[in-house]
Scaffold this active site. Structure first.
Site, PDB file in Angstrom:
ATOM      1  N   ASN A  83       0.796  -1.218   0.000  1.00 33.69           N
ATOM      2  CA  ASN A  83       0.000   0.000   0.000  1.00 33.69           C
ATOM      3  C   ASN A  83       0.834   1.276   0.000  1.00 33.69           C
ATOM      4  O   ASN A  83       0.355   2.325  -0.399  1.00 33.69           O
ATOM      5  CB  ASN A  83      -0.951   0.006   1.199  1.00 33.69           C
ATOM      6  CG  ASN A  83      -0.265  -0.337   2.492  1.00 33.69           C
ATOM      7  OD1 ASN A  83       0.278  -1.432   2.646  1.00 33.69           O
ATOM      8  ND2 ASN A  83      -0.252   0.584   3.427  1.00 33.69           N
ATOM      9  N   THR A  93     -25.707  -8.834  12.240  1.00 40.71           N
ATOM     10  CA  THR A  93     -26.600  -8.576  11.104  1.00 40.71           C
ATOM     11  C   THR A  93     -25.783  -8.063   9.921  1.00 40.71           C
ATOM     12  O   THR A  93     -24.952  -7.162  10.073  1.00 40.71           O
ATOM     13  CB  THR A  93     -27.683  -7.557  11.493  1.00 40.71           C
ATOM     14  OG1 THR A  93     -28.404  -8.094  12.602  1.00 40.71           O
ATOM     15  CG2 THR A  93     -28.633  -7.274  10.339  1.00 40.71           C
ATOM     16  N   CYS A  98      -1.719   5.353   7.383  1.00 48.52           N
ATOM     17  CA  CYS A  98      -1.799   4.813   8.735  1.00 48.52           C
ATOM     18  C   CYS A  98      -0.714   5.377   9.627  1.00 48.52           C
ATOM     19  O   CYS A  98      -0.850   5.380  10.837  1.00 48.52           O
ATOM     20  CB  CYS A  98      -1.687   3.307   8.707  1.00 48.52           C
ATOM     21  SG  CYS A  98      -2.929   2.580   7.638  1.00 48.52           S
TER      22      CYS A  98
END
Ligand code: PLP
Length: 399
Positions: free
Chosen positions: A151, A237, A325
């Site tokens: 990345n 869910t 990051c």
């Protein structure tokens, strides 16, 4: 010039066609896939269709696709899930020094719980040597995790060859393909992987949804416990709009991939060549050719990367200091350290990542802005004075 976004490696805008596909599932088709009634069945059908689409894009079977809350969760599940489920057979994992923190920090977590991790070095272009993987495998090795594309520097790893080595040794193999998703062809058979992570927001889908591909008959534990969703492998869910968005975005990326790769590679090289020609003592990080079509990571001596970024931002240009990051922290990037970028250049590192909206005019404008900003900052920089005095001829090669 309006704003220019060259930080697609951090995240991408959601494609309008993806938004359109998601909207009904935020509005009238809001059902819970676990419900028996028609609302539920409609949502269930959407999740099933999305799973089939993703499987087709990756050359996998539908029952091998698990939807997650993003790339980080997929990485955590692969590493922790395999390590825990197979702890009776071994205690060893193998990874590389340039993995995303979602892999490296998970390895550290496993080490704290008694697993052993071998972190392989990379060459100056960021490549892992498949022979290093072969040599590191022992009869205690449970999993090898090597990313498909990096990345920060864009280097594309020899994953199929590493997959062959793992298969010959009977060791499971995971690849973090998050940064390659949408940019490179991804076929789980050709890559010879057992586990693979993807994240929708890196290929023009929504944030907070990803997938874990897990080959049939592999042993792994789930991370989340609760309901029986995702065949009892990932409780909670389902993020139905996100899942629909991910599948739509992946299919769209597959359609555009070849033409976009050609277009972006040309723009990327135009950008890199112009910067290297215009900015003295600048260098390209990562592999010169085995790199993502949209990645240009450059280091400049005698400038602070953060100052460059802030100045470019004031000019309406969004880039990143190597890795989203680690920006905000003053820690030098672990990736740039691993490829041994000279100390005097590592602070002045900046990542430009192109995308679907990028044009040649934008690239040329950014080259101008970048060269002018670098020159202006250097004129005021004691770092630059030092660099010039230390070796007037060029880059200081201290090691
Ligand atoms: C962005 C990224 C991740 C994390 O994915 P999220 O969906 O943001 O959690 C992991 N690995 C790589 C290589 C990435 O680029």
């Amino acid at each position: 010039m309006p704003m220019i976004y060259l930080d697609h490696a951090a995240t991408t805008p959601v494609d309008p066609a993806v938004v359109a596909a998601m909207l009904p599932y935020l509005q009238e088709r809001f059902g819970n896939p676990s419900s028996i009634h028609s609302y539920g069945r409609q949502a269930r059908a959407a999740v099933d269709d999305a799973r089939d689409t993703v499987a087709r894009c990756l050359g996998a079977r539908s029952e091998e696709i698990y939807f997650t809350g993003g790339g980080t969760e997929a990485d955590n599940t692969a590493l922790i899930g395999v390590a825990e489920a197979n702890a009776d057979r071994g205690d060893h994992l193998i990874t590389s020094a340039i993995e995303h923190h979602a892999v490296l920090d998970t390895c550290a977590h496993l080490e704290a719980r008694g697993f052993r991790v071998t972190t392989l070095p990379v060459d100056e272009h960021g490549l892992v040597d498949p022979d290093d993987v072969r040599r590191a495998i022992t009869d205690r090795t449970l999993l090898v995790s090597i990313m498909l594309a990096n990345n920060e520097i864009g280097t594309v790893e020899p994953v199929a060859e590493i997959g062959r080595a793992c298969r010959e040794a009977g060791v499971l193999f995971h690849t973090d393909a998050v940064q390659a998703g949408g940019a490179l062809p991804i076929d789980v058979e050709a890559l010879r992987v057992d586990f693979l992570s993807l994240s929708a927001h890196k290929f023009y889908g929504p944030k907070g949804v990803g997938i874990l591909y897990a080959r049939r008959r592999t042993r792994w534990n789930n991370l989340l416990h609760g309901g029986g969703q995702e065949r009892a492998r990932r409780a909670g869910t389902e993020n139905v709009p996100g899942i629909v968005g991910l599948a739509t975005a992946l299919a769209l990326s597959a359609e555009k991939r070849e033409s976009e790769a050609v277009r972006l590679t040309a723009l990327r090289d135009r950008f890199i060549e112009a910067v290297l020609a215009r900015v003295p003592r600048s260098r390209l990080n990562g592999h010169p050719t085995r790199r993502l079509p949209n990645n240009a990571n450059l280091s400049l001596e005698g400038v602070e990367g953060e100052a460059l970024l802030l100045n470019l931002d004031m000019m309406g240009i969004a880039a990143s200091s190597g890795s989203a990051c680690t920006s905000g922290s003053l820690e030098p990037s672990h990736v740039l350290r691993a490829i041994r970028v000279p100390a005097e250049a590592v602070q002045g590192s900046i990542r430009f990542s192109l995308g679907r909206s990028t044009t040649a005019e934008e690239v040329d404008h950014v080259v101008d802005a970048f060269a002018e900003t670098a020159a202006r900052l250097r004129a005021m920089s004691p770092l630059w004075q030092e660099a010039v005095e230390c070796c007037p001829g060029g880059r200081c090669e201290t090691d």
